[in-house]
Design an enzyme around this catalytic site. Sequence first.
Site, PDB file in Angstrom:
ATOM      1  CD  GLU A  37      -2.591   1.540   2.429  1.00 58.58           C
ATOM      2  OE1 GLU A  37      -2.837   2.741   2.673  1.00 58.58           O
ATOM      3  OE2 GLU A  37      -2.866   0.607   3.210  1.00 58.58           O
ATOM      4  CB  CYS A  93      -3.381   5.777   3.494  1.00 58.18           C
ATOM      5  SG  CYS A  93      -2.030   5.185   4.526  1.00 58.18           S
TER       6      CYS A  93
END
Length: 461
Positions: free
Chosen positions: A230, A264
Amino acid sequence: MSDIVCISPIDGKELVRRPAASDAGIEAALAAARAAEKAWRRLSIQERSAYVLKFLDAMLAMNQEVVPELAQQMGRPVRYGGEFRGFEERVRYMVRIAESSLAPLVPDDDRPGFRRAVRREPLGVVLVVAPWNYPFMTAVNTVAPALIAGNAVILKHASQTILVGERFQKAMDAAGLPKGVFQNLVLTHEQTSKLLAGGRVDHCNFTGSVEGGRAVERAAAGTFTTLGLELGGKDPAYVRADARLDHAVENLVDGAFYNSGQCCCGIERIYVHDSLYDRFVDGFVGLTRHYVLGNPLDEATTLGPMANVRFADWVRKQTAEALAKGAKAHVDTAAYAADTGSTAYLAPQVLTHVDHSMSVMREESFGPVVGIIKVKSDEEAIALMNDSPYGLTAAIWTEDLDAAERIGAEIETGTVFTNRCDYLDPGLAWTGVKDTGRGVGLSKLGFEALTQPKSYHLRSL
């Protein structure tokens, strides 16, 4: 032997220092993990889940200690509490779906005299390389399902939040996990790369920058170690003409500036239909000006420092470039005494008159700045939202869910939100496209990423 040092963004002083593991310590940890995993996988899903729930209870009991500790390490204001609401939601959800998610797949064409099934087997030893921005939640996304699925786990936490790894170990020990099933290791980047290059682990889950992800891929090349990555994001939002304006403003300000923009899936760029644009900008700027920038240990502070001076300097550089190219800044940073231009303290900023020639609209900022562009149609918004090397989440504000679904199908992203943003639903796959990475976390698919299929074809005579 190197030391891992955490410099507090509050005052720029050393907060904590830990020695990196020795070569002998790493070898001992790997041997312990391999030995422990063999016995751990033999336990039932229910037994492993029970240990994980005890770990959860032990972690929740630390909340009052963790909140100021987090503020000192990475700057999040204490008024927002810790991360344990989302942490608990994710752990309990993965425990709840474990048996059904890991249940054998039996072919639907019955064949008399045969017993056939595909079972999910643990991968073995899973290395979790966790980031500092949501250090508890991002780590547990992999740690909990990996353990439930029968793997042994080694956690390497970020230097900025090195104490979080210790919290994980303390809670695991309190839960009584067998020795070697979970281990927190203090590792340098070089040691981590060497671990991967040697094929010493079976899976690595990394959350961090795109360059960090590339380094992980290079280190693991040729080992056939599976990876979950990620990486970066430049998450967009689109406010349609039929959006509920006040709701969109309130949610998007929070989505852009919570955690000083160090999320994020935080909102970094916004596209607004021209019929709402002026009112949206006025409302957005007005609400942004209410943020109180200051010491995160102060209950009055709503915006803490960024985790590191160099992160703040990158956002300053992006903002300066945009202004030099004609962007308009709507927030007077001089009104924020803490933002001296040389520390991790950075005032929030809203930019208009921006375009995609500017870094602030294309490259990840990961800080408290957002650019807003006026659009005339869904098609224009879609084209701009897709004009990015990243794809983690995208948010659409509209009263028409059918339109949102139609638009969402055209957006290159891992998750489509409507009328909300900056949230991770453990029942849905957490994944990204393009430079945001590969792999998947949480949901049933998260268990599949942490196990391997094994077919049983048994014939009776």
